[in-house]
Write an enzyme that holds these catalytic residues in place. Structure first.
Site, PDB file in Angstrom:
ATOM      1  N   TRP A 152      -3.027  -5.172  -3.487  1.00  0.00           N
ATOM      2  CA  TRP A 152      -3.739  -4.204  -4.326  1.00  0.00           C
ATOM      3  C   TRP A 152      -3.392  -2.767  -4.005  1.00  0.00           C
ATOM      4  O   TRP A 152      -3.739  -1.867  -4.740  1.00  0.00           O
ATOM      5  CB  TRP A 152      -5.262  -4.396  -4.143  1.00  0.00           C
ATOM      6  CG  TRP A 152      -5.629  -4.611  -2.707  1.00  0.00           C
ATOM      7  CD1 TRP A 152      -5.768  -5.811  -2.069  1.00  0.00           C
ATOM      8  CD2 TRP A 152      -5.840  -3.611  -1.689  1.00  0.00           C
ATOM      9  NE1 TRP A 152      -6.049  -5.623  -0.735  1.00  0.00           N
ATOM     10  CE2 TRP A 152      -6.106  -4.289  -0.479  1.00  0.00           C
ATOM     11  CE3 TRP A 152      -5.838  -2.217  -1.693  1.00  0.00           C
ATOM     12  CZ2 TRP A 152      -6.363  -3.623   0.712  1.00  0.00           C
ATOM     13  CZ3 TRP A 152      -6.083  -1.548  -0.501  1.00  0.00           C
ATOM     14  CH2 TRP A 152      -6.344  -2.245   0.677  1.00  0.00           C
ATOM     15  N   ASN A 153      -2.723  -2.513  -2.871  1.00  0.00           N
ATOM     16  CA  ASN A 153      -2.609  -1.106  -2.453  1.00  0.00           C
ATOM     17  C   ASN A 153      -1.599  -0.299  -3.266  1.00  0.00           C
ATOM     18  O   ASN A 153      -1.827   0.865  -3.546  1.00  0.00           O
ATOM     19  CB  ASN A 153      -2.388  -0.981  -0.944  1.00  0.00           C
ATOM     20  CG  ASN A 153      -1.258  -1.847  -0.436  1.00  0.00           C
ATOM     21  OD1 ASN A 153      -0.824  -2.761  -1.123  1.00  0.00           O
ATOM     22  ND2 ASN A 153      -0.790  -1.571   0.743  1.00  0.00           N
ATOM     23  N   LYS A 176       1.220 -13.685  -8.990  1.00  0.00           N
ATOM     24  CA  LYS A 176      -0.234 -13.735  -8.795  1.00  0.00           C
ATOM     25  C   LYS A 176      -0.596 -12.389  -8.168  1.00  0.00           C
ATOM     26  O   LYS A 176      -0.398 -12.157  -6.973  1.00  0.00           O
ATOM     27  CB  LYS A 176      -0.599 -14.895  -7.855  1.00  0.00           C
ATOM     28  CG  LYS A 176      -2.014 -15.437  -8.011  1.00  0.00           C
ATOM     29  CD  LYS A 176      -3.139 -14.435  -7.845  1.00  0.00           C
ATOM     30  CE  LYS A 176      -3.476 -14.156  -6.394  1.00  0.00           C
ATOM     31  NZ  LYS A 176      -4.549 -13.121  -6.254  1.00  0.00           N
ATOM     32  N   GLY A 229       1.307  -8.728   1.907  1.00  0.00           N
ATOM     33  CA  GLY A 229      -0.127  -8.768   2.194  1.00  0.00           C
ATOM     34  C   GLY A 229      -0.359  -8.898   3.682  1.00  0.00           C
ATOM     35  O   GLY A 229       0.468  -8.458   4.490  1.00  0.00           O
ATOM     36  N   GLU A 251       6.395  -9.511   3.465  1.00  0.00           N
ATOM     37  CA  GLU A 251       6.203  -8.127   3.908  1.00  0.00           C
ATOM     38  C   GLU A 251       4.763  -8.022   4.354  1.00  0.00           C
ATOM     39  O   GLU A 251       3.847  -8.080   3.534  1.00  0.00           O
ATOM     40  CB  GLU A 251       6.510  -7.189   2.728  1.00  0.00           C
ATOM     41  CG  GLU A 251       7.117  -5.875   3.180  1.00  0.00           C
ATOM     42  CD  GLU A 251       6.093  -4.772   3.212  1.00  0.00           C
ATOM     43  OE1 GLU A 251       5.413  -4.663   4.252  1.00  0.00           O
ATOM     44  OE2 GLU A 251       5.959  -4.054   2.220  1.00  0.00           O
ATOM     45  N   LEU A 252       4.551  -7.920   5.678  1.00  0.00           N
ATOM     46  CA  LEU A 252       3.199  -8.113   6.210  1.00  0.00           C
ATOM     47  C   LEU A 252       2.638  -6.845   6.835  1.00  0.00           C
ATOM     48  O   LEU A 252       3.041  -5.752   6.482  1.00  0.00           O
ATOM     49  CB  LEU A 252       3.232  -9.278   7.201  1.00  0.00           C
ATOM     50  CG  LEU A 252       3.880 -10.568   6.644  1.00  0.00           C
ATOM     51  CD1 LEU A 252       3.983 -11.640   7.708  1.00  0.00           C
ATOM     52  CD2 LEU A 252       3.125 -11.078   5.429  1.00  0.00           C
ATOM     53  N   CYS A 285       0.866  -0.554   4.516  1.00  0.00           N
ATOM     54  CA  CYS A 285       1.361  -1.367   5.630  1.00  0.00           C
ATOM     55  C   CYS A 285       2.097  -0.496   6.637  1.00  0.00           C
ATOM     56  O   CYS A 285       2.163  -0.818   7.812  1.00  0.00           O
ATOM     57  CB  CYS A 285       2.249  -2.478   5.109  1.00  0.00           C
ATOM     58  SG  CYS A 285       3.502  -1.883   3.980  1.00  0.00           S
ATOM     59  N   GLU A 384      -4.496  -4.247  12.967  1.00  0.00           N
ATOM     60  CA  GLU A 384      -4.338  -3.423  11.776  1.00  0.00           C
ATOM     61  C   GLU A 384      -5.709  -3.152  11.149  1.00  0.00           C
ATOM     62  O   GLU A 384      -6.416  -4.083  10.782  1.00  0.00           O
ATOM     63  CB  GLU A 384      -3.438  -4.139  10.755  1.00  0.00           C
ATOM     64  CG  GLU A 384      -3.140  -3.285   9.547  1.00  0.00           C
ATOM     65  CD  GLU A 384      -2.199  -3.959   8.561  1.00  0.00           C
ATOM     66  OE1 GLU A 384      -2.440  -5.145   8.227  1.00  0.00           O
ATOM     67  OE2 GLU A 384      -1.250  -3.304   8.106  1.00  0.00           O
TER      68      GLU A 384
END
Ligand code: NDP
Length: 493
Positions: A152-153, A176, A229, A251-252, A285, A384
């Site tokens: 969502w960012n 999604k 996410g 991508e975390l 992130c 985080e």
């Protein structure tokens, strides 16, 4: 009557099989924005089936590479034409500044143009095998149906980072989006259709992660999962994918260090620290959430950062004067509140901020916060937070700060502030992170590859390298000899 959005499947709107919709809310004023379809297994199956058929269809499979590039270019043009609407919509959805979303939308077409240019440059090579009669070459082929699960960012930017290379390489996709930011992704799919992408090439199933997201990751016809996410969800997805031997690009999360040496321009560095952790309310992130300042300039840096942090203008993200909007949803606010409390209980001092901001709106606002008396054993330094919370720590030597900065499970990005050229290169080599910024922070381009080290991810996004993430390599052997085939039990070299 509020607006209702269904899934976008096979080039058209598709009502959810369950008939259920859920509400999307503006995080700045808590007003109801619209309703969106609650997707489940049946919707996912419908979308994946459409994507699989589109993948095999003449319209897509036989389309020339240059034509695929032209469609991406056209989509980029349509994004530009609709940029204001999309920027407003994203800002309403996630509370990020309209100014920032306008900026993102202005550069978004470049991602599409970049991969449009690469669509007809995906190539294999001819391999020498020591047998002159053999012609051996490789070719890169699309994978099939790619599942893109996005957060969502920065919804459109992070989705486009996946879609542009995936489509350029000839795949079809099912997206999604985050349950909090569905609308612009649906609009993106609609624009892809308008640009001329054949039906079924770009599909969107909205809904919750544990329902629609989970069904998508488990669908047997998915050839790859590309996810951005949290590390927790990423790890779960990686496990499911590996059990079926399909690839992932993940991508975390991050806990990136921003390191200021004694020879740095402290004023610039303070701006870099602020941009690194307070822009987007820290919900990125790559947030520079661990600030290491050389002891000789520690007080000066801390003062500059906290003074500016306290003057940051918070409020309505749609207002051009606002510098910091709300957090994106209730759980984000609760998470930030929880971590600051936890930090204090572990011995941290709130140097500035640390409260629900005084804003004349009922949304999820939290003031920019600077924590001191923190160290690498504390949760606020290790985990985080994904909010506007900087942990500021002093250091004495380069070796010490390398050790402290690398002592983390994450490895997404790192910032270094120094005027010493040799040190800049040395630090870039020594820091364990996929992106290193020297005397800048948050710089990004579709042309530059990025990759998370350690628990920050797997695979590459952006740049030339990322397109190969969406292809498989085939090796073709052709015997050009007319000679009789000899002994079948001896392997030919
Ligand atoms: P998630 O990792 O849960 O969400 C990212 C995406 O994955 C969303 O589309 C989400 O859907 C989906 N998802 C969630 N659960 C599943 C599942 N079981 N199977 C398949 N898909 C799933 O992050 P959150 O949005 O919940 O944010 C939590 C934290 O994650 C943040 O506080 C931050 O620390 C980190 N984060 C990191 C981001 C980054 O850029 N690296 C981006 C976003 C978050 P849904 O929205 O419906 O849950």
């Amino acid at each position: 009557m509020s607006q209702k959005y269904s899934h976008f499947i096979n080039g058209t709107w598709s009502e959810p099989a369950s008939g259920e919709y859920f509400a999307s809310t503006n995080p700045a004023n808590l007003e109801h924005l619209y309703d969106v379809a609650r997707g489940g297994e049946r919707d996912v199956h419908k979308a994946v089936t459409a994507a699989r058929e589109a993948f095999r269809s003449n319209a897509w499979a036989n389309m020339s590479q240059t034509k695929r590039g032209k469609l991406l270019r056209k989509l980029g043009d349509l994004i530009t034409e609709n940029a204001e609407e999309l920027a407003r919509s994203e800002s309403l959805d996630n509370g990020k500044l309209l100014r920032e979303m306008r900026g993102q939308l202005a550069s978004l077409p470049d991602y599409l143009y970049y991969y449009a240019g690469l669509a007809d440059k995906i190539q294999g090579s001819q391999i020498p095998t020591n047998d002159l009669a053999i012609l051996n070459y490789t070719q890169r082929e699309p994978l099939g149906v790619v599942a893109a699960i996005t957060p969502w960012n920065s919804p459109l930017t992070l989705t486009t980072s996946k879609l542009a290379p995936a489509l350029a390489a000839g795949n079809t996709v099912v997206i999604k989006p985050s349950e909090y930011t569905s609308r612009t992704i649906l609009r993106f799919a609609e624009l892809a259709s308008e640009a001329g992408f054949p039906d079924g090439v770009v599909n969107v199933v909205t809904g919750y992660g544990h329902e629609a997201g989970n069904a998508l990751t488990e669908h047997r016809d998915i050839a790859k999962i590309s996810f951005t996410g949290s590390t927790t969800t990423g790890a779960m997805i990686a496990q499911k994918a590996s059990a079926r031997f399909i690839g992932t690009t993940l991508e975390l999360g991050g806990k990136s260090p921003n390191i200021i040496f004694d020879d740095a321009n402290v004023s610039n560095a303070a701006m870099g620290v602020i941009a690194g952790i307070f822009a987007a309310a820290g919900q990125t992130c790559i947030a520079g959430s661990r600030v290491f300042a050389h002891r000789s300039i520690y007080d000066e840096l801390l003062e500059r950062v906290s003074e500016r942090a306290q003057s940051i203008k918070m409020g309505d993200p749609m207002d051009d004067a606002t510098e910091l909007g709300p957090l994106a949803f209730d759980k984000q606010l609760e998470k930030v509140q929880h971590y600051v409390k936890l930090g204090v209980s572990e011995g941290a001092t709130i140097y500035s901020g640390g409260d629900d901001a005084d804003v004349d709106l009922p949304g999820y606002f939290y003031s920019p916060t600077v924590l001191t008396d923190v160290n690498n054993d504390m949760s606020v330094v290790r985990e985080e937070i994904f909010g506007p919370v900087a942990a500021v720590m002093p250091f004495d030597t380069e070796d010490e700060v390398v050790g402290l900065a690398n002592d983390t499970e994450y490895g997404l990005a790192a910032g270094v502030w120094t005027q010493n050229l040799a040190r800049a290169h040395r630090m870039s080599r020594r820091l364990e992170a996929g992106t290193i910024w020297v005397n800048t922070y948050r710089a990004m381009s579709p042309m530059s590859p990025r990759q998370g080290f350690k628990n920050s991810g797997v695979g590459i996004e952006h740049g030339l390298e990322s397109i190969n993430e969406y292809t498989k390599l085939k090796s073709v052997w052709i015997n050009t000899s007319e000679a009789e085939v000899g002994d079948p039990f001896v392997m030919r070299g």
